[in-house]
Design an enzyme around this catalytic site. Structure first.
Site, PDB file in Angstrom:
ATOM      1  N   ARG A  95       0.841  -1.209   0.000  1.00 22.96           N
ATOM      2  CA  ARG A  95       0.000   0.000   0.000  1.00 22.96           C
ATOM      3  C   ARG A  95       0.873   1.255   0.000  1.00 22.96           C
ATOM      4  O   ARG A  95       0.539   2.251  -0.643  1.00 22.96           O
ATOM      5  CB  ARG A  95      -0.961  -0.019   1.193  1.00 22.96           C
ATOM      6  CG  ARG A  95      -2.148   0.943   1.081  1.00 22.96           C
ATOM      7  CD  ARG A  95      -1.855   2.312   1.660  1.00 22.96           C
ATOM      8  NE  ARG A  95      -1.355   2.181   3.003  1.00 22.96           N
ATOM      9  CZ  ARG A  95      -0.336   2.890   3.493  1.00 22.96           C
ATOM     10  NH1 ARG A  95       0.281   3.809   2.767  1.00 22.96           N
ATOM     11  NH2 ARG A  95       0.075   2.702   4.733  1.00 22.96           N
ATOM     12  N   SER A  96       2.013   1.187   0.680  1.00 19.12           N
ATOM     13  CA  SER A  96       2.908   2.358   0.698  1.00 19.12           C
ATOM     14  C   SER A  96       3.351   2.690  -0.719  1.00 19.12           C
ATOM     15  O   SER A  96       3.387   3.864  -1.113  1.00 19.12           O
ATOM     16  CB  SER A  96       4.149   2.088   1.554  1.00 19.12           C
ATOM     17  OG  SER A  96       3.791   1.781   2.877  1.00 19.12           O
ATOM     18  N   PHE A 134       8.831  10.541  -2.959  1.00 21.37           N
ATOM     19  CA  PHE A 134       8.511  11.856  -2.390  1.00 21.37           C
ATOM     20  C   PHE A 134       9.540  12.184  -1.320  1.00 21.37           C
ATOM     21  O   PHE A 134       9.636  11.471  -0.322  1.00 21.37           O
ATOM     22  CB  PHE A 134       7.112  11.751  -1.785  1.00 21.37           C
ATOM     23  CG  PHE A 134       6.626  12.931  -0.989  1.00 21.37           C
ATOM     24  CD1 PHE A 134       5.974  13.994  -1.619  1.00 21.37           C
ATOM     25  CD2 PHE A 134       6.742  12.958   0.395  1.00 21.37           C
ATOM     26  CE1 PHE A 134       5.474  15.059  -0.878  1.00 21.37           C
ATOM     27  CE2 PHE A 134       6.245  14.011   1.141  1.00 21.37           C
ATOM     28  CZ  PHE A 134       5.609  15.067   0.500  1.00 21.37           C
ATOM     29  N   LEU A 136      10.653  14.512   1.459  1.00 20.79           N
ATOM     30  CA  LEU A 136      10.420  15.617   2.400  1.00 20.79           C
ATOM     31  C   LEU A 136      11.337  15.464   3.627  1.00 20.79           C
ATOM     32  O   LEU A 136      12.081  16.377   3.977  1.00 20.79           O
ATOM     33  CB  LEU A 136       8.939  15.634   2.831  1.00 20.79           C
ATOM     34  CG  LEU A 136       8.565  16.721   3.841  1.00 20.79           C
ATOM     35  CD1 LEU A 136       8.741  18.114   3.245  1.00 20.79           C
ATOM     36  CD2 LEU A 136       7.114  16.549   4.314  1.00 20.79           C
ATOM     37  N   THR A 137      11.296  14.271   4.267  1.00 19.57           N
ATOM     38  CA  THR A 137      12.040  14.053   5.508  1.00 19.57           C
ATOM     39  C   THR A 137      13.550  14.131   5.276  1.00 19.57           C
ATOM     40  O   THR A 137      14.059  13.636   4.270  1.00 19.57           O
ATOM     41  CB  THR A 137      11.692  12.656   6.063  1.00 19.57           C
ATOM     42  OG1 THR A 137      10.272  12.581   6.202  1.00 19.57           O
ATOM     43  CG2 THR A 137      12.356  12.404   7.403  1.00 19.57           C
ATOM     44  N   SER A 143       9.710  15.266  12.083  1.00 16.11           N
ATOM     45  CA  SER A 143       8.429  15.877  12.458  1.00 16.11           C
ATOM     46  C   SER A 143       8.400  17.367  12.159  1.00 16.11           C
ATOM     47  O   SER A 143       7.327  17.960  12.079  1.00 16.11           O
ATOM     48  CB  SER A 143       8.170  15.655  13.954  1.00 16.11           C
ATOM     49  OG  SER A 143       8.082  14.278  14.222  1.00 16.11           O
ATOM     50  N   TRP A 167      14.762   8.211   4.616  1.00 17.09           N
ATOM     51  CA  TRP A 167      13.522   7.454   4.826  1.00 17.09           C
ATOM     52  C   TRP A 167      12.558   7.627   3.672  1.00 17.09           C
ATOM     53  O   TRP A 167      11.373   7.869   3.900  1.00 17.09           O
ATOM     54  CB  TRP A 167      12.807   7.902   6.121  1.00 17.09           C
ATOM     55  CG  TRP A 167      13.522   7.585   7.365  1.00 17.09           C
ATOM     56  CD1 TRP A 167      13.997   8.470   8.277  1.00 17.09           C
ATOM     57  CD2 TRP A 167      13.842   6.269   7.857  1.00 17.09           C
ATOM     58  NE1 TRP A 167      14.602   7.795   9.305  1.00 17.09           N
ATOM     59  CE2 TRP A 167      14.521   6.454   9.071  1.00 17.09           C
ATOM     60  CE3 TRP A 167      13.634   4.972   7.384  1.00 17.09           C
ATOM     61  CZ2 TRP A 167      14.992   5.398   9.826  1.00 17.09           C
ATOM     62  CZ3 TRP A 167      14.094   3.916   8.137  1.00 17.09           C
ATOM     63  CH2 TRP A 167      14.761   4.136   9.340  1.00 17.09           C
ATOM     64  N   ILE A 168      13.057   7.531   2.456  1.00 19.61           N
ATOM     65  CA  ILE A 168      12.189   7.806   1.317  1.00 19.61           C
ATOM     66  C   ILE A 168      11.706   6.494   0.680  1.00 19.61           C
ATOM     67  O   ILE A 168      12.494   5.752   0.076  1.00 19.61           O
ATOM     68  CB  ILE A 168      12.917   8.703   0.282  1.00 19.61           C
ATOM     69  CG1 ILE A 168      13.486   9.959   0.980  1.00 19.61           C
ATOM     70  CG2 ILE A 168      11.986   9.067  -0.867  1.00 19.61           C
ATOM     71  CD1 ILE A 168      12.476  10.779   1.780  1.00 19.61           C
ATOM     72  N   GLU A 369       4.217   9.736   7.749  1.00 16.55           N
ATOM     73  CA  GLU A 369       3.088  10.629   7.419  1.00 16.55           C
ATOM     74  C   GLU A 369       2.562  11.328   8.666  1.00 16.55           C
ATOM     75  O   GLU A 369       1.367  11.517   8.832  1.00 16.55           O
ATOM     76  CB  GLU A 369       1.941   9.824   6.782  1.00 16.55           C
ATOM     77  CG  GLU A 369       2.371   9.003   5.608  1.00 16.55           C
ATOM     78  CD  GLU A 369       2.200   9.749   4.312  1.00 16.55           C
ATOM     79  OE1 GLU A 369       1.658  10.853   4.323  1.00 16.55           O
ATOM     80  OE2 GLU A 369       2.646   9.196   3.296  1.00 16.55           O
TER      81      GLU A 369
END
Ligand code: FAD
Length: 390
Positions: A95-96, A134, A136-137, A143, A167-168, A369
């Site tokens: 699902r990820s 994606f 971002l982190t 966080s 962590w992508i 997320e």
């Protein structure tokens, strides 16, 4: 169980259209055929089955809500939720892969991209010809993504991108990355970075105990020259990535219920078959309490995401409402998985049953997320008007 053999204690099927049920059935059949027979081995072997990407594209799992002219499904948010639920019933890692592609790569290109970008990338991502990720982190900003240090400099003809993301999901296999970076004014911008650009590498993260059938890695940018036409023109600031996360979190809120249902159904069956002291263990009050609590929590979560889906269809769902549902569904599913594991006794720790794999997967889902704690603080901020996490 409803007519489709699905745990549905409050006849939530009665709230679905025939189209919703058909879509759910097609994804369910797909998962049964293409994922369930092999998932245990993939997870045990820490193997990402890259051939699944094209198959996800064929079955319409990528970008179900993106308009059909760009290769998406043109479906509503209940359909999207049901698709995520069926895939995650199979495995959260699978699902990820689908949520990252649809919500975190296709969605920003659709919502913030130029018409040329939409035409260039969306059909290939929808069909599974390309896989996206994606970014971002960062190593020092999880966080708190607003603290990111990855940056772009305007060099006239191109942007010079430097920094690193950690962590992508999908990164080691992806052809395309949607990357968030600060410009010289400190404003967050989105860029489409393609594999093959000089100075761009995607090292894999090894030794995960969770989401073992999904590949996770870094994105490293060492003076990468990104063409100007790869900047997403229509968004600036944290609302860019947060808008994508709203869409992905919504999918997780549905998906995690799929995990809970799989664990519950396995536990119920096992408790009726397994005998101790001359009776099925389902005859003991302590086991009934576990099962009764599970179905109660699953039912509450199903109603919550259905209503959230209707609000999303009307364009009314708030980020805070999505946070509440993501947090509730994942926490609920983790509790269900832990109780289900106990009901299975020693067998519960083996790959004969899906429980332990689901449980380990959910340890990532409860963190990515937006963590469990951060989502609680988002609810806290929404109801009090006071942000407690900054
Ligand atoms: P931290 O932010 O360091 O948090 C550590 C702990 O401190 C948490 O419990 C957190 O709740 C708590 N905490 C932090 N701040 C506060 C506060 N203000 N108040 C109270 N408690 C606080 N990211 C991407 O960009 N793209 C991806 O595709 C992606 N995929 C992922 C896949 C996996 C398998 C995993 C594990 C992560 C993935 N992530 C991805 C990253 C994920 O979103 C981050 O791990 C998450 O946001 C948390 O960041 P962190 O790990 O740095 O933890």
């Amino acid at each position: 169980l409803n007519a489709a053999g699905f745990t549905d204690y409050y006849d939530i099927d009665g709230l679905l259209t025939e189209e919703h049920k058909l879509i759910r059935q097609s994804i369910r059949d797909f998962v049964k055929k293409e994922i369930s027979p092999s998932i245990e081995k993939w997870a045990q072997d820490n193997h990402f089955p890259s051939e699944i990407v094209k198959k996800f594209g064929d079955v319409g799992a990528f970008g179900p809500t993106i308009p059909t002219e760009y290769g998406g499904g043109g479906l509503d948010y209940i359909s999207y939720g049901l698709i995520m639920q069926e895939i995650e019933r199979g495995d959260s890692g699978m699902r990820s892969t689908a949520s990252v592609q649809g919500s975190l790569v296709m969605y920003p290109i659709y919502a913030y991209g130029s018409e040329e970008q939409r035409k260039k990338y969306l059909p290939k991502l929808a069909s599974g010809e390309w896989l996206g990720c994606f970014g971002l982190t960062e190593p020092d900003h999880g966080s708190n993504p607003g603290g990111m240090v990855t940056n772009i400099k305007d060099m006239g003809d191109y942007y010079l991108l430097n920094g690193a993301k950690l962590w992508i999901s999908n990164s080691p296999e992806a052809q395309v990355a949607v990357v968030w970076a600060k410009n010289e004014q400190g404003r967050i911008k989105g860029l489409i970075v393609e594999r093959g650009m000089e100075g761009f590498t995607t090292p894999e993260i090894h030794n995960k105990w969770s989401l073992r059938a999904s590949c996770t890695g870094e994105l490293v940018f060492d003076n990468v020259k990104v063409p100007k036409e790869n900047l997403l023109p229509n968004v600036e600031g944290l609302r860019g990535p947060l808008g994508c996360l709203d869409s992905a979190r919504y999918g997780i809120a549905w998906g995690a219920i799929g995990v809970a249902i799989d664990c519950y159904e396995s536990a119920l069956k096992y408790s009726l078959e397994r005998e101790q002291f001359g009776k099925p263990i389902a005859a003991f009050q302590l086991q009934q309490k576990k099962l009764a609590e599970m179905i109660t929590e699953i039912t509450k979560a199903q109603l919550m995401v259905w209503r959230l889906g209707m609000l999303k269809n009307e364009g009314k769902a708030t980020s805070a409402q999505i946070s509440m549902a993501k947090r509730n569904s994942v926490d609920m599913a983790l509790q269900v998985a832990r109780e289900a594991r106990q009901i299975h006794g020693g067998m519960g720790i083996t790959g004969e049953y899906p429980i332990m794999r689901h449980m380990m997967n959910l340890e990532s889902v409860i963190t990515y997320e937006g963590t469990h704690d951060i989502h609680l603080l988002i609810t806290g901020a929404d109801i009090t008007g006071i942000q407690a996490f900054k």
